[in-house]
Design a protein around this motif. Structure first.
Motif, short mmCIF file in Angstrom:
data_model
loop_
_atom_site.label_atom_id
_atom_site.label_comp_id
_atom_site.label_asym_id
_atom_site.label_seq_id
_atom_site.Cartn_x
_atom_site.Cartn_y
_atom_site.Cartn_z
N PRO A 38 59.38 43.37 15.11
CA PRO A 38 58.94 43.46 13.70
C PRO A 38 60.04 43.94 12.75
CG PRO A 38 57.97 45.23 15.01
CD PRO A 38 58.61 44.28 15.97
N TYR A 39 60.96 44.76 13.25
CA TYR A 39 62.05 45.22 12.39
C TYR A 39 62.95 44.07 11.96
CZ TYR A 39 61.10 50.19 13.41
OH TYR A 39 60.53 51.43 13.49
N ASN A 110 63.28 47.85 19.39
CA ASN A 110 61.96 47.29 19.12
C ASN A 110 60.93 48.43 19.20
OD1 ASN A 110 59.41 45.97 19.28
ND2 ASN A 110 60.44 44.11 20.00
N PRO A 111 60.18 48.70 18.13
CA PRO A 111 59.27 49.85 18.13
C PRO A 111 58.12 49.74 19.13
CG PRO A 111 58.94 48.48 16.17
CD PRO A 111 60.17 47.97 16.85
N PHE A 112 57.93 48.55 19.70
CA PHE A 112 56.86 48.37 20.69
C PHE A 112 57.36 48.46 22.13
CE2 PHE A 112 54.97 46.36 16.94
CZ PHE A 112 53.71 46.94 16.94
N HIS A 176 55.16 48.41 6.64
CA HIS A 176 54.40 47.69 7.66
C HIS A 176 52.97 48.25 7.74
CE1 HIS A 176 58.05 45.85 9.58
NE2 HIS A 176 58.62 46.95 9.08
N ALA A 178 50.39 46.05 9.87
CA ALA A 178 49.91 45.45 11.12
C ALA A 178 50.90 44.38 11.56
CB ALA A 178 48.53 44.84 10.93
N TYR A 179 51.07 44.26 12.87
CA TYR A 179 51.99 43.25 13.42
C TYR A 179 51.29 42.56 14.58
CZ TYR A 179 56.07 41.16 15.69
OH TYR A 179 56.96 40.28 16.27
N GLN A 182 48.03 43.93 15.66
CA GLN A 182 48.06 45.31 16.14
C GLN A 182 48.37 46.23 14.96
OE1 GLN A 182 50.13 46.26 19.92
NE2 GLN A 182 50.79 44.13 19.91
N PHE A 184 50.21 48.76 12.85
CA PHE A 184 51.60 49.19 12.85
C PHE A 184 51.92 49.80 11.49
CE2 PHE A 184 56.29 47.96 12.54
CZ PHE A 184 56.71 49.01 13.36
N ARG A 186 54.08 51.84 9.38
CA ARG A 186 55.45 52.31 9.46
C ARG A 186 56.21 52.01 8.15
NH1 ARG A 186 58.11 53.11 14.30
NH2 ARG A 186 55.96 53.52 14.94
N GLN A 188 59.77 51.24 7.21
CA GLN A 188 61.07 50.89 7.79
C GLN A 188 62.16 51.07 6.74
OE1 GLN A 188 61.31 46.81 9.08
NE2 GLN A 188 63.51 46.92 9.49
#
Length: 581
Positions: A38-39, A110-112, A176, A178-179, A182, A184, A186, A188
């Motif tokens: 997502p970043y 990757n934050p996930f 952010h 939702a990604y 899910q 999310f 955040r 950034q």
């Protein structure tokens, strides 16, 4: 509470650059390693050069009808030149580096990913203390893909403008929610630019970091963490935690020459921290400074940071040549005198002489000259004598420095280390660099380590092709092209470089099997001796062998060229004209 107020006043923060904020929108990625992150997907698309040039330029509003306006109004219009930005090759180079730096740095963050999340459970104090293992992974298993590079150069040449113009092409904060269905939540932080504190202390930089984060994200980290017992050792792991939590894409530190060897353990300690950010935490770092910073950066930061092919960038004053002509011709367009003054060669030469190719001084000189011409109220013409008058009267602070630059006296030049590099430090800097350095401008003409200077690859390939087409063996074609690029840099027009290549190939052919053309600065006597010692050998040659074009060592280039053209090995003059257009 009183202590906190005192700290804030002691390290007063003024944001050096503030960018935009957007809600996240995710773009499908073509490059496989950029997918499902997502970043990266929330970033704008990769920019092409035309887009960059169009969006970083800053041109004043100009129209010939403005010449009819009153004197005072036109004096205000001239002031617009101070914001003038002309996209040059260095601006495009900086944006390309930044684009790759940010995206590549995010690959391992990757934050996930489980490794990324594990860092917050372990704690960044332990992560920083342990460093990385033999595989390059930190305590949580994250293998950094981040890199760092430096931009060094003469004061007033646009280093800050180049990096800020590129940063502002990207949103600074991306929100952010939702990604991929899910949650999310955040904020950034794509980039953060700070100025190195004037006292050169690491603690001052830490305070600036927290204040800048709060300013951009609306958080209260400074109030929360900067307390009575906040030492640098406590603040550094917290900075790493915040940088990771908010996905900091790149940290840019300007005015790095302010680093002090005396404060907080010295410059080495701060540079070690930047290296930790890159290698252990995975945050890319860009350092910007004058030539004075070269000695600082030839130490641990140069040797310890990861090598990724970015290389540092050295920006010196412009050489008199194609790029200078392009810059000054475009700048000259913005003229508000009642009568237009045509840019003549004497005027162009005078501006270069009085600015020595330093962009900021050239712009200020042109602006002051217009003010003087308009204020005089006579014919409002810009002349060579007017430029000299303005320099003598209004630019007295820089005049002694320009005089030293013009003199070329190395002993005097070492006294102005913001405008000219100390050659011992320059040599050490290049020697210790793991990667090739991109050197642009006047300093490139001086003696430096050739193996450490980045060449223009596209231009190099074009010159090699030209040399081969005109009869040079591939290895000789590469040598000739490399030497010409080394000698002239990438600023020389490609047509002129191709003509030089053709001349060198002709010289090579004249000397038949001698591998050392005149470009290699060989001794003529040595060449004659090697020809004398060379034994005659009878060997089979095919009909189209290039050596058949040379009947005698006394054959001149024109005669050889005619024979080669007749054999069909090189283009005739008509085809040559088309080739080098």
């Amino acid at each position: 509470m009183v202590k906190k107020v005192q700290l804030e006043s002691m390290y007063h923060f003024t944001p050096s650059l503030i960018g935009g904020q957007v809600d996240a929108g995710y773009l499908e990625q073509v490059i496989p390693s950029y997918k499902d992150n997502p970043y990266i997907e929330a970033l704008p698309p990769i920019f092409e050069e035309d887009y960059v040039a169009l969006n970083i330029r800053k041109y004043p509003e100009h129209n010939d009808k403005y010449r009819m306006l009153g004197k005072e109004t036109r004096l205000h219009l001239v002031q617009q030149i101070s914001d003038y930005v002309e996209p040059l090759s260095v601006h495009l180079s900086v944006e390309k580096r930044l684009s790759r730096l940010i995206r590549h740095g995010y690959k391992a963050r990757n934050p996930f990913s489980p490794e990324h999340v594990r860092q917050f459970h372990i704690g960044f104090k332990d992560i920083l203390e342990k460093g990385v293992d033999e595989k390059g992974a930190n305590l949580a298993g994250v293998r950094s893909t981040a890199a760092g590079f430096a931009i060094l150069g003469v004061s007033g040449q646009g280093k800050t403008t180049a990096i800020e113009s590129s940063l502002l092409l990207y949103p600074q904060v991306i929100h952010h929610s939702a990604y991929k269905e899910q949650p999310f939540i955040r904020k950034q932080l794509v980039w953060l630019k700070l100025n190195c504190p004037h006292d050169g202390s690491l603690k001052g930089l830490c305070f600036n970091f927290f204040q800048a984060i709060d300013s951009n994200l609306g958080t209260n980290y400074f109030q929360k963490f900067v307390s009575k017992g906040s030492t640098v050792d406590i603040l550094i792991p917290i900075m790493a935690h915040i940088a990771t939590l908010h996905g900091l894409g790149v940290l840019v530190i300007d005015e790095i020459q302010n680093l002090s060897f005396l404060k907080s353990g010295g410059a080495e300690r701060m540079l070690n921290y930047f290296t930790q950010l890159i290698n252990t935490i995975g945050v890319p770092v860009v350092l910007i400074g004058t030539f004075k910073a070269m000695k600082l950066l030839s130490g641990s930061f140069s040797q310890a940071r990861r090598s990724t092919g970015q290389g540092d960038l050295i920006m010196d004053r412009l050489e008199e040549g194609e790029e200078w002509d392009y810059f000054i011709q475009n700048l000259w367009t913005y003229q508000w005198t009642s009568k237009a003054t045509k840019l003549t060669k004497p005027l162009k030469n005078a501006i270069y002489e009085h600015s020595q190719g330093i962009i900021d001084i050239a712009v200020k000189l042109y602006m002051l000259a217009q003010w003087e011409a308009i204020d005089n109220g006579n014919n409002e013409r810009i002349t060579v004598s007017l430029l000299k008058t303005v320099l003598e009267r209004d630019m007295q602070l820089v005049k002694p420095l320009l005089k030293i630059l013009k003199s070329g006296d190395l002993d005097k030049l070492t006294l102005v280390d913001d405008l000219y590099p100390n050659w011992n430090e320059m040599d050490l800097y290049l020697q210790r660099s793991k990667e090739k350095i991109n050197i642009q401008g006047e300093v490139r003409k001086q003696y430096v380590r050739e193996d450490k200077i980045e060449q223009d690859q596209e231009m190099f390939i074009e010159l090699v092709k030209t040399a081969v087409e005109f009869g040079a063996p591939p290895n000789i074609a590469e040598d000739i092209s490399k030497k010409l690029l080394q000698k002239n840099g990438a600023n020389l027009d490609i047509v002129k470089l191709r003509n030089q290549v053709v001349n060198e190939v002709n010289r090579f052919i004249e000397a038949e099997d001698i591998v050392t053309p005149t470009l290699y600065e060989g001794n003529d006597e040595k060449v004659k001796k090697s020809l004398t010692k060379k034994e005659s050998k009878t060997e089979f040659r095919t009909e189209d062998d290039l050596r058949n074009a040379v009947e005698s060592r006394n054959d001149q280039g024109d005669k050889i060229y005619e024979k080669l053209a007749g054999m069909g090995n090189v283009p005739n003059k008509e085809k040559l004209d088309k080739l080098i257009i």
